[in-house]
Design a protein around this motif. Structure first.
Motif, PDB file in Angstrom:
ATOM      1  N   CYS B  59     -25.595  -4.632   7.722  1.00 46.66           N
ATOM      2  CA  CYS B  59     -24.673  -4.670   8.870  1.00 46.66           C
ATOM      3  C   CYS B  59     -23.681  -5.824   8.726  1.00 46.66           C
ATOM      4  O   CYS B  59     -22.473  -5.660   8.930  1.00 46.66           O
ATOM      5  CB  CYS B  59     -25.458  -4.836  10.177  1.00 46.66           C
ATOM      6  N   ASP B  60     -24.202  -6.992   8.369  1.00 44.13           N
ATOM      7  CA  ASP B  60     -23.341  -8.177   8.261  1.00 44.13           C
ATOM      8  C   ASP B  60     -22.296  -8.029   7.154  1.00 44.13           C
ATOM      9  O   ASP B  60     -21.142  -8.426   7.336  1.00 44.13           O
ATOM     10  CB  ASP B  60     -24.183  -9.420   7.975  1.00 44.13           C
ATOM     11  N   PHE B  61     -22.703  -7.506   6.013  1.00 41.19           N
ATOM     12  CA  PHE B  61     -21.722  -7.393   4.921  1.00 41.19           C
ATOM     13  C   PHE B  61     -20.625  -6.384   5.270  1.00 41.19           C
ATOM     14  O   PHE B  61     -19.474  -6.556   4.872  1.00 41.19           O
ATOM     15  CB  PHE B  61     -22.412  -7.068   3.589  1.00 41.19           C
ATOM     16  N   ALA B  62     -20.979  -5.361   6.040  1.00 41.51           N
ATOM     17  CA  ALA B  62     -19.951  -4.407   6.482  1.00 41.51           C
ATOM     18  C   ALA B  62     -19.028  -5.059   7.515  1.00 41.51           C
ATOM     19  O   ALA B  62     -17.798  -5.045   7.377  1.00 41.51           O
ATOM     20  CB  ALA B  62     -20.614  -3.160   7.060  1.00 41.51           C
ATOM     21  N   ALA B  63     -19.625  -5.635   8.557  1.00 43.05           N
ATOM     22  CA  ALA B  63     -18.830  -6.182   9.674  1.00 43.05           C
ATOM     23  C   ALA B  63     -17.990  -7.376   9.221  1.00 43.05           C
ATOM     24  O   ALA B  63     -16.772  -7.434   9.474  1.00 43.05           O
ATOM     25  CB  ALA B  63     -19.757  -6.586  10.815  1.00 43.05           C
ATOM     26  N   LYS B  64     -18.640  -8.317   8.564  1.00 38.36           N
ATOM     27  CA  LYS B  64     -17.918  -9.524   8.134  1.00 38.36           C
ATOM     28  C   LYS B  64     -16.895  -9.191   7.054  1.00 38.36           C
ATOM     29  O   LYS B  64     -15.823  -9.796   6.996  1.00 38.36           O
ATOM     30  CB  LYS B  64     -18.907 -10.586   7.643  1.00 38.36           C
ATOM     31  N   GLY B  65     -17.247  -8.241   6.194  1.00 40.19           N
ATOM     32  CA  GLY B  65     -16.300  -7.831   5.153  1.00 40.19           C
ATOM     33  C   GLY B  65     -15.009  -7.308   5.761  1.00 40.19           C
ATOM     34  O   GLY B  65     -13.909  -7.726   5.370  1.00 40.19           O
ATOM     35  N   CYS B  66     -15.131  -6.420   6.727  1.00 36.08           N
ATOM     36  CA  CYS B  66     -13.927  -5.864   7.374  1.00 36.08           C
ATOM     37  C   CYS B  66     -13.167  -6.948   8.129  1.00 36.08           C
ATOM     38  O   CYS B  66     -11.928  -6.954   8.141  1.00 36.08           O
ATOM     39  CB  CYS B  66     -14.316  -4.720   8.303  1.00 36.08           C
ATOM     40  N   ALA B  67     -13.902  -7.854   8.783  1.00 40.08           N
ATOM     41  CA  ALA B  67     -13.235  -8.952   9.503  1.00 40.08           C
ATOM     42  C   ALA B  67     -12.448  -9.827   8.529  1.00 40.08           C
ATOM     43  O   ALA B  67     -11.284 -10.160   8.772  1.00 40.08           O
ATOM     44  CB  ALA B  67     -14.273  -9.787  10.252  1.00 40.08           C
ATOM     45  N   ARG B  68     -13.069 -10.175   7.417  1.00 36.15           N
ATOM     46  CA  ARG B  68     -12.395 -11.050   6.453  1.00 36.15           C
ATOM     47  C   ARG B  68     -11.175 -10.358   5.846  1.00 36.15           C
ATOM     48  O   ARG B  68     -10.113 -10.965   5.665  1.00 36.15           O
ATOM     49  CB  ARG B  68     -13.355 -11.466   5.333  1.00 36.15           C
ATOM     50  N   LEU B  69     -11.326  -9.084   5.507  1.00 36.54           N
ATOM     51  CA  LEU B  69     -10.209  -8.355   4.886  1.00 36.54           C
ATOM     52  C   LEU B  69      -9.008  -8.268   5.820  1.00 36.54           C
ATOM     53  O   LEU B  69      -7.869  -8.341   5.379  1.00 36.54           O
ATOM     54  CB  LEU B  69     -10.654  -6.946   4.480  1.00 36.54           C
ATOM     55  N   SER B  70      -9.284  -8.110   7.102  1.00 37.13           N
ATOM     56  CA  SER B  70      -8.188  -7.949   8.070  1.00 37.13           C
ATOM     57  C   SER B  70      -7.780  -9.289   8.698  1.00 37.13           C
ATOM     58  O   SER B  70      -6.943  -9.321   9.595  1.00 37.13           O
ATOM     59  CB  SER B  70      -8.625  -6.985   9.173  1.00 37.13           C
ATOM     60  N   PRO B  75     -17.333 -11.999  13.024  1.00 37.96           N
ATOM     61  CA  PRO B  75     -18.381 -11.971  14.052  1.00 37.96           C
ATOM     62  C   PRO B  75     -19.664 -12.639  13.568  1.00 37.96           C
ATOM     63  O   PRO B  75     -19.960 -12.628  12.371  1.00 37.96           O
ATOM     64  CB  PRO B  75     -18.609 -10.471  14.270  1.00 37.96           C
ATOM     65  N   SER B  76     -20.392 -13.226  14.489  1.00 39.32           N
ATOM     66  CA  SER B  76     -21.691 -13.816  14.171  1.00 39.32           C
ATOM     67  C   SER B  76     -22.733 -13.118  15.034  1.00 39.32           C
ATOM     68  O   SER B  76     -22.646 -13.129  16.258  1.00 39.32           O
ATOM     69  CB  SER B  76     -21.668 -15.314  14.467  1.00 39.32           C
ATOM     70  N   THR B  77     -23.697 -12.476  14.388  1.00 37.20           N
ATOM     71  CA  THR B  77     -24.687 -11.681  15.110  1.00 37.20           C
ATOM     72  C   THR B  77     -26.070 -12.231  14.814  1.00 37.20           C
ATOM     73  O   THR B  77     -26.521 -12.179  13.669  1.00 37.20           O
ATOM     74  CB  THR B  77     -24.611 -10.204  14.660  1.00 37.20           C
ATOM     75  N   PRO B  78     -26.765 -12.781  15.808  1.00 40.76           N
ATOM     76  CA  PRO B  78     -28.110 -13.302  15.546  1.00 40.76           C
ATOM     77  C   PRO B  78     -29.066 -12.173  15.172  1.00 40.76           C
ATOM     78  O   PRO B  78     -28.933 -11.055  15.671  1.00 40.76           O
ATOM     79  CB  PRO B  78     -28.511 -13.947  16.883  1.00 40.76           C
ATOM     80  N   ASP B  79     -30.007 -12.495  14.278  1.00 40.65           N
ATOM     81  CA  ASP B  79     -30.962 -11.486  13.797  1.00 40.65           C
ATOM     82  C   ASP B  79     -32.175 -11.471  14.711  1.00 40.65           C
ATOM     83  O   ASP B  79     -33.210 -12.067  14.411  1.00 40.65           O
ATOM     84  CB  ASP B  79     -31.374 -11.811  12.361  1.00 40.65           C
TER      85      ASP B  79
END
Lengths: 167, 167
Positions: B59-70, B75-79
């Protein structure tokens, strides 16, 4: 950048790292006096494919994927490898093959039809980009990561950095 | 097609299939009277991460990846997830987040700098396409495939078609 840049270098990155994983696996076999065929035949579950086949399939999904995207002749490579050295050769040949492709061959391929074998002798057709997103990349990375998982599960001292090719 | 087409839908494909894998894993636990936390904490090797963390990292690599690319706020999501249902919610929230991105936000992002955390507190900068090829996709697919491998290894009756999201 181009559709070529989003495909060929991505495959090459992981094909290179798989070769490094196999070298560490081979050294592990030597250090622990494990017959190489034990690790080459290792699986995560009895009805899953063994390490050697995971490597062969990663090679195939990269090579055939690029061939299909560029509408080139799809190569057929028999799975004859029985040693770490032979599997590294298979990887090296796949790398050499991928390096023959040019960005021009991928120009427009993202929106061109790709027809490929599906289940039960049927074929399926997707646009090039969808083929990458839904078929080629998920299969390619799946077999590469499962190869890594098999080696980790059997005690080879590798980490994710080896998989990423930054170790 | 566009850089958006080569990234966001690829993540979404696998995030969706992971949710299906977790449903089958949960049903397996019920059928076999296995406490869910046994499977959620299962690993391929003692120093590898357990199933729940593999899902969280995908989940993090998808979400953070898209955030960084754009160049959006990362986002920071606690586990905090401790059940199959909570992990499916995490996946669903990640899907919802990814769906907020538009192709316009990814326009030119393939050749824009992306700076991200690397080992030992350092940062690393790559062009967007290289970041996808060398960091985001390999990490994303790795954790997704290892999650699948953990479930297979523990007897859950899934196959590669579940991973591809075509089962």
């Amino acid at each position: 950048m181009s559709f070529y840049d989003s495909t060929v270098p991505a495959y090459l990155q992981i094909l290179g790292s798989l070769s490094g994983l196999l070298s560490k696996a081979e050294a592990y076999c030597e250090a622990k006096k494990i017959a190489p065929e034990v690790l080459l035949g290792a699986r995560l579950y009895p009805d899953m494919l063994p390490l050697s086949k995971q490597i062969q399939l990663a090679c195939d999904f990269a090579a055939k994927g690029c061939a299909r995207l560029s509408h080139s002749e799809v190569p057929s490579t028999p799975d004859t490898e029985t040693s770490f050295a032979e599997l590294r050769q298979r990887l090296a040949k796949t790398v050499d093959y991928l390096k023959t492709f040019t960005p021009a061959q991928f120009e427009g391929a993202d929106s061109r039809d790709v027809t490929f074998p599906a289940a039960a002798g049927a074929t399926m057709t997707l646009k090039g980009q969808e083929f990458v997103n839904r078929v080629s990349f998920p299969n390619f990375y799946f077999h590469a990561a499962i190869a890594h998982g098999i080696l980790r599960h059997h005690g080879v001292e590798i980490g994710k950095r080896d998989f990423l090719g930054v170790a």
